[in-house]
Design an enzyme around this catalytic site. Structure first.
Site, PDB file in Angstrom:
ATOM      1  N   ASP A  33       3.718 -21.599  28.777  1.00 24.99           N
ATOM      2  CA  ASP A  33       4.455 -20.501  28.146  1.00 24.99           C
ATOM      3  C   ASP A  33       3.921 -20.393  26.722  1.00 24.99           C
ATOM      4  OD1 ASP A  33       7.535 -19.199  28.978  1.00 24.99           O
ATOM      5  OD2 ASP A  33       6.806 -18.922  26.916  1.00 24.99           O
ATOM      6  N   LEU A  35       5.942 -20.301  24.268  1.00 25.23           N
ATOM      7  CA  LEU A  35       6.952 -21.016  23.477  1.00 25.23           C
ATOM      8  C   LEU A  35       6.641 -22.502  23.373  1.00 25.23           C
ATOM      9  CD1 LEU A  35      10.190 -19.340  24.907  1.00 25.23           C
ATOM     10  CD2 LEU A  35       8.896 -18.719  22.852  1.00 25.23           C
ATOM     11  N   ASP A  51      -1.065 -18.483  25.075  1.00 24.88           N
ATOM     12  CA  ASP A  51      -0.803 -17.043  25.128  1.00 24.88           C
ATOM     13  C   ASP A  51      -1.560 -16.473  26.327  1.00 24.88           C
ATOM     14  OD1 ASP A  51      -0.635 -14.308  24.762  1.00 24.88           O
ATOM     15  OD2 ASP A  51      -1.167 -14.360  22.632  1.00 24.88           O
ATOM     16  N   GLY A  72       5.140 -15.347  33.701  1.00 27.23           N
ATOM     17  CA  GLY A  72       5.102 -15.082  32.261  1.00 27.23           C
ATOM     18  C   GLY A  72       4.900 -13.600  31.989  1.00 27.23           C
ATOM     19  N   ILE A  74       6.534 -10.117  29.093  1.00 31.53           N
ATOM     20  CA  ILE A  74       7.690  -9.512  28.426  1.00 31.53           C
ATOM     21  C   ILE A  74       8.577  -9.015  29.571  1.00 31.53           C
ATOM     22  CG2 ILE A  74       8.490  -7.648  26.907  1.00 31.53           C
ATOM     23  CD1 ILE A  74       6.742  -9.697  25.433  1.00 31.53           C
ATOM     24  N   TYR A 136       7.142  -1.076  31.285  1.00 31.93           N
ATOM     25  CA  TYR A 136       7.291  -2.395  31.915  1.00 31.93           C
ATOM     26  C   TYR A 136       7.002  -2.301  33.414  1.00 31.93           C
ATOM     27  CZ  TYR A 136      10.011  -6.250  34.002  1.00 31.93           C
ATOM     28  OH  TYR A 136      10.420  -7.307  34.768  1.00 31.93           O
ATOM     29  N   LYS A 140       3.848  -3.630  36.045  1.00 35.48           N
ATOM     30  CA  LYS A 140       4.028  -4.296  37.348  1.00 35.48           C
ATOM     31  C   LYS A 140       3.197  -3.577  38.410  1.00 35.48           C
ATOM     32  CE  LYS A 140       7.095  -7.368  35.908  1.00 35.48           C
ATOM     33  NZ  LYS A 140       6.683  -8.766  35.658  1.00 35.48           N
ATOM     34  N   CYS A 166      17.776 -10.980  39.207  1.00 38.09           N
ATOM     35  CA  CYS A 166      18.019 -12.419  39.333  1.00 38.09           C
ATOM     36  C   CYS A 166      18.814 -12.857  38.106  1.00 38.09           C
ATOM     37  CB  CYS A 166      16.711 -13.177  39.456  1.00 38.09           C
ATOM     38  SG  CYS A 166      16.949 -14.898  39.932  1.00 38.09           S
ATOM     39  N   ARG A 173      26.104  -2.275  40.200  1.00 39.05           N
ATOM     40  CA  ARG A 173      24.719  -2.169  40.684  1.00 39.05           C
ATOM     41  C   ARG A 173      24.260  -3.493  41.271  1.00 39.05           C
ATOM     42  NH1 ARG A 173      19.551  -3.463  38.037  1.00 39.05           N
ATOM     43  NH2 ARG A 173      17.911  -2.552  39.320  1.00 39.05           N
TER      44      ARG A 173
HETATM   45  N1  LIG Z   1      15.210 -11.784  35.683  1.00 40.35           N
HETATM   46  C1  LIG Z   1      15.079 -10.796  36.558  1.00 40.35           C
HETATM   47  O1  LIG Z   1      16.053 -10.336  37.174  1.00 40.35           O
HETATM   48  C2  LIG Z   1      13.720 -10.231  36.844  1.00 40.35           C
HETATM   49  C3  LIG Z   1      13.640  -9.076  37.625  1.00 40.35           C
HETATM   50  C4  LIG Z   1      12.369  -8.559  37.933  1.00 40.35           C
HETATM   51  C5  LIG Z   1      11.240  -9.206  37.482  1.00 40.35           C
HETATM   52  N2  LIG Z   1      11.372 -10.300  36.696  1.00 40.35           N
HETATM   53  C6  LIG Z   1      10.129 -10.926  36.215  1.00 40.35           C
HETATM   54  O2  LIG Z   1      10.236 -12.329  36.367  1.00 40.35           O
HETATM   55  C7  LIG Z   1       9.546 -12.972  35.296  1.00 40.35           C
HETATM   56  C8  LIG Z   1      10.491 -13.952  34.607  1.00 40.35           C
HETATM   57  O3  LIG Z   1      11.642 -13.254  34.178  1.00 40.35           O
HETATM   58  P1  LIG Z   1      12.745 -13.946  33.247  1.00 40.35           P
HETATM   59  O4  LIG Z   1      14.011 -13.208  33.490  1.00 40.35           O
HETATM   60  O5  LIG Z   1      12.684 -15.423  33.417  1.00 40.35           O
HETATM   61  O6  LIG Z   1      12.188 -13.515  31.822  1.00 40.35           O
HETATM   62  P2  LIG Z   1      12.085 -14.393  30.477  1.00 40.35           P
HETATM   63  O7  LIG Z   1      11.816 -13.429  29.376  1.00 40.35           O
HETATM   64  O8  LIG Z   1      13.256 -15.295  30.368  1.00 40.35           O
HETATM   65  O9  LIG Z   1      10.774 -15.263  30.754  1.00 40.35           O
HETATM   66  C9  LIG Z   1       9.471 -14.779  30.549  1.00 40.35           C
HETATM   67  C10 LIG Z   1       8.677 -15.844  29.829  1.00 40.35           C
HETATM   68  O10 LIG Z   1       7.343 -15.331  29.607  1.00 40.35           O
HETATM   69  C11 LIG Z   1       6.929 -15.817  28.344  1.00 40.35           C
HETATM   70  N3  LIG Z   1       5.892 -14.978  27.732  1.00 40.35           N
HETATM   71  C12 LIG Z   1       6.055 -13.742  27.181  1.00 40.35           C
HETATM   72  N4  LIG Z   1       4.905 -13.346  26.611  1.00 40.35           N
HETATM   73  C13 LIG Z   1       3.997 -14.334  26.811  1.00 40.35           C
HETATM   74  C14 LIG Z   1       2.642 -14.498  26.442  1.00 40.35           C
HETATM   75  N5  LIG Z   1       1.963 -13.565  25.740  1.00 40.35           N
HETATM   76  N6  LIG Z   1       2.024 -15.644  26.799  1.00 40.35           N
HETATM   77  C15 LIG Z   1       2.683 -16.606  27.481  1.00 40.35           C
HETATM   78  N7  LIG Z   1       3.971 -16.506  27.867  1.00 40.35           N
HETATM   79  C16 LIG Z   1       4.628 -15.368  27.526  1.00 40.35           C
HETATM   80  C17 LIG Z   1       8.182 -15.807  27.484  1.00 40.35           C
HETATM   81  O11 LIG Z   1       8.064 -16.695  26.381  1.00 40.35           O
HETATM   82  C18 LIG Z   1       9.261 -16.214  28.476  1.00 40.35           C
HETATM   83  O12 LIG Z   1       9.559 -17.603  28.393  1.00 40.35           O
HETATM   84  C19 LIG Z   1       9.024 -11.867  34.393  1.00 40.35           C
HETATM   85  O13 LIG Z   1       7.687 -11.586  34.752  1.00 40.35           O
HETATM   86  C20 LIG Z   1       9.900 -10.695  34.727  1.00 40.35           C
HETATM   87  O14 LIG Z   1       9.245  -9.467  34.489  1.00 40.35           O
HETATM   88  C21 LIG Z   1      12.572 -10.822  36.362  1.00 40.35           C
END
Ligand SMILES: NC(=O)c1ccc[n+]([C@@H]2O[C@H](COP(=O)([O-])OP(=O)(O)OC[C@H]3O[C@@H](n4cnc5c(N)ncnc54)[C@H](O)[C@@H]3O)[C@@H](O)[C@H]2O)c1
Length: 284
Positions: A33, A35, A51, A72, A74, A136, A140, A166, A173
């Site tokens: 990550d 972070l 990154d 990983g 946004i 966004y 995808k 999730c 919804r």
């Molecule tokens: N949570 C949901 O319901 C949901 C729904 C559809 C898709 N998703 C996808 O699932 C994945 C995880 O979702 P989440 O809810 O855990 O999101 P989240 O934002 O909690 O986790 C995403 C992680 O990606 C990391 N990240 C961002 N930019 C980065 C970079 N440049 N380099 C390295 N790491 C980077 C962030 O630091 C973060 O820890 C994402 O791809 C999101 O689009 C989630």
């Protein structure tokens, strides 16, 4: 057992639930990550801070991996310039590094927002046309097409999981879109242990009575969700405001993302509870 798995987005909310189960599927789990590292690691887990937009860094942590679980990104709508690095260039870097290093499969966290402008009453299948609701969602779509390209031309398998919601159920919804953490873990595990997937798209959704998507074409994955958001229906309808039939957030698969301005946060108008697992809660 796999030799090495890579999990990107490991410090995110979904990543926090995937780290431990994925660590049990392989001899080495590389969690990565942008972070800082977590307080503690699971048995067999190594952490790399990197990154996704940095190809050399990605190429380095992908070396020797059997599969990459790419979460990983946004995770919200943002201006195109913000999405571009992590979500588009980052995805290219993952697939190109995976190809160069002989990785067999990428399991990808796609999203309902790739098809978010389809109506909720259409019960869309996995082969429905892309119809993004945001930049966004557009990223995808790009990544799903990238995954298909690398399968068609370079035999790199991919399972693109169009996750709906999730998160804890906090809206009507979500009665249709809910994906529980246990079902997420099952879906990702099946995406890894199914012997042949070629290029596959599946919806990430629990066994909800009110599901708005159809996974029947991908039953070969063996994903059989156990949870159902219907148990929250009475509570959600009690709290729900009157429905406005002209509200795109009610009518379209993308929900709130279908009604926000391009570039504006969707999460800002959603009540997402940040219940990510911490090292302490998970008793590491
Ligand atoms: N949570 C949901 O319901 C949901 C729904 C559809 C898709 N998703 C996808 O699932 C994945 C995880 O979702 P989440 O809810 O855990 O999101 P989240 O934002 O909690 O986790 C995403 C992680 O990606 C990391 N990240 C961002 N930019 C980065 C970079 N440049 N380099 C390295 N790491 C980077 C962030 O630091 C973060 O820890 C994402 O791809 C999101 O689009 C989630």
């Amino acid at each position: 057992m796999l030799e090495k798995l890579v999990l990107t987005g490991a410090m995110g909310r979904l990543g926090s639930y995937l780290r431990e189960p994925l660590s049990k599927l392989c001899k080495e789990l590389v969690s990565t990550d942008i972070l800082d590292a977590p307080d503690a690691l699971y048995d067999g887990e190594r952490y790399v801070q990197a990154d996704l937009a940095d190809f050399d860094a990605v190429n380095d942590f992908v070396k020797g991996a059997d599969m990459v679980v790419h979460f990983g990104a946004i995770g919200d709508e943002a201006p195109f310039e913000v999405i571009l690095g992590p979500n588009i260039i980052g995805a290219y870097n993952i697939w190109e590094a995976a190809y160069r290093n002989g990785v067999r499969r990428v399991v990808y966290a796609s999203s309902i927002h790739a098809v978010g402008m389809h109506s909720k009453t259409d019960c869309i299948g996995v082969d429905v046309a892309h119809r993004p609701d945001t930049f966004y969602g557009l990223a995808k779509c790009f990544t799903e097409d990238l995954a298909r390209l690398y399968w068609d031309k370079r035999q790199l398998e991919a399972v693109c999981l169009r996750i709906l919601s999730c998160a804890q159920v906090t809206s009507t919804r979500a009665l249709g879109s809910y994906l529980s953490y246990d079902d997420l873990i099952q879906l990702v595990t099946r995406s890894i242990d199914t012997p042949v997937t070629e290029f596959t798209v599946a919806y990430g959704v629990s066994d909800n009575d009110r599901a708005t998507v159809d996974n029947s074409a991908v039953s070969f994955l063996g994903y059989r969700p156990k949870d159902n958001a219907e148990q929250y229906a009475d509570a959600m309808f009690d709290e729900a405001p009157p429905v406005d039939l002209n509200d795109p957030g009610e009518r379209f698969q993308g929900g709130p993302f279908a009604k926000i301005e391009l570039g504006a946060s969707g999460h800002a108008i959603m009540n997402i509870i940040d219940d990510r697992l911490t090292s302490t809660e998970n008793k590491l």
